[in-house]
Scaffold this motif. Structure first.
Motif, mmCIF file in Angstrom:
data_model
loop_
_atom_site.group_PDB
_atom_site.id
_atom_site.type_symbol
_atom_site.label_atom_id
_atom_site.label_comp_id
_atom_site.label_asym_id
_atom_site.label_seq_id
_atom_site.Cartn_x
_atom_site.Cartn_y
_atom_site.Cartn_z
ATOM 1 N N UNK A 1 0.830 -1.209 0.000
ATOM 2 C CA UNK A 1 0.000 0.000 0.000
ATOM 3 C C UNK A 1 0.862 1.255 0.000
ATOM 4 N N UNK A 2 1.947 1.228 0.760
ATOM 5 C CA UNK A 2 2.852 2.393 0.798
ATOM 6 C C UNK A 2 3.516 2.604 -0.563
ATOM 7 N N UNK A 3 3.838 1.508 -1.225
ATOM 8 C CA UNK A 3 4.462 1.612 -2.544
ATOM 9 C C UNK A 3 3.515 2.265 -3.550
ATOM 10 N N UNK A 4 2.229 1.955 -3.458
ATOM 11 C CA UNK A 4 1.244 2.615 -4.339
ATOM 12 C C UNK A 4 1.164 4.107 -4.050
ATOM 13 N N UNK A 5 1.264 4.474 -2.771
ATOM 14 C CA UNK A 5 1.250 5.893 -2.420
ATOM 15 C C UNK A 5 2.469 6.608 -2.997
ATOM 16 N N UNK A 6 3.615 5.956 -2.933
ATOM 17 C CA UNK A 6 4.838 6.550 -3.465
ATOM 18 C C UNK A 6 4.726 6.743 -4.969
ATOM 19 N N UNK A 7 4.179 5.757 -5.666
ATOM 20 C CA UNK A 7 4.014 5.873 -7.120
ATOM 21 C C UNK A 7 3.065 7.024 -7.452
ATOM 22 N N UNK A 8 2.003 7.181 -6.673
ATOM 23 C CA UNK A 8 1.070 8.286 -6.900
ATOM 24 C C UNK A 8 1.770 9.632 -6.686
ATOM 25 N N UNK A 9 2.644 9.702 -5.687
ATOM 26 C CA UNK A 9 3.394 10.944 -5.449
ATOM 27 C C UNK A 9 4.372 11.223 -6.591
ATOM 28 N N UNK A 10 4.960 10.174 -7.145
ATOM 29 C CA UNK A 10 5.908 10.352 -8.242
ATOM 30 C C UNK A 10 5.243 10.947 -9.478
ATOM 31 N N UNK A 11 3.962 10.661 -9.663
ATOM 32 C CA UNK A 11 3.242 11.201 -10.817
ATOM 33 C C UNK A 11 3.128 12.715 -10.749
ATOM 34 N N UNK A 12 3.251 13.293 -9.569
ATOM 35 C CA UNK A 12 3.114 14.734 -9.395
ATOM 36 C C UNK A 12 4.438 15.478 -9.572
ATOM 37 N N UNK A 13 5.542 14.748 -9.588
ATOM 38 C CA UNK A 13 6.864 15.371 -9.711
ATOM 39 C C UNK A 13 7.175 15.567 -11.190
ATOM 40 N N UNK A 14 7.659 16.753 -11.557
ATOM 41 C CA UNK A 14 7.981 17.017 -12.968
ATOM 42 C C UNK A 14 9.063 16.047 -13.488
ATOM 43 N N UNK A 15 8.981 15.670 -14.753
ATOM 44 C CA UNK A 15 9.945 14.729 -15.327
ATOM 45 C C UNK A 15 11.408 15.172 -15.202
ATOM 46 N N UNK A 16 11.653 16.478 -15.307
ATOM 47 C CA UNK A 16 13.027 16.959 -15.188
ATOM 48 C C UNK A 16 13.611 16.682 -13.808
ATOM 49 N N UNK A 17 12.791 16.830 -12.778
ATOM 50 C CA UNK A 17 13.260 16.548 -11.419
ATOM 51 C C UNK A 17 13.503 15.049 -11.226
#
Length: 61
Positions: free
Chosen positions: A24-40
């Motif tokens: 479940x935590x891994x899914x949360x992390x993936x969801x957070x990664x979607x919000x980070x710009x590709x350059x970062x």
């Protein structure tokens, strides 16, 4: 080549443990990664890769 395959196997073990223990935590992390710009993300990946190369260089001398 054996060292490379061993390292790859260890990556699979670590990723598998994360999926088994904290799905479940891994899914949360993936969801957070979607919000980070590709350059970062790209910069973070390059820094992580550089740090990994440096660590291998230190360990292998």
């Amino acid at each position: 080549m054996t060292d490379f395959l061993t390292a790859l196997a260890l990556v699979l073990v670590i990723e598998g443990l994360f999926l088994a223990i904290l799905p479940h935590r891994l899914r949360q992390i993936v969801a957070m990664l979607e919000q980070i710009p590709p350059d970062h993300l790209r910069l973070g990946g390059l820094v992580a890769a550089g740090l990994g190369v440096f660590c291998v260089w230190l360990l292998r001398g």
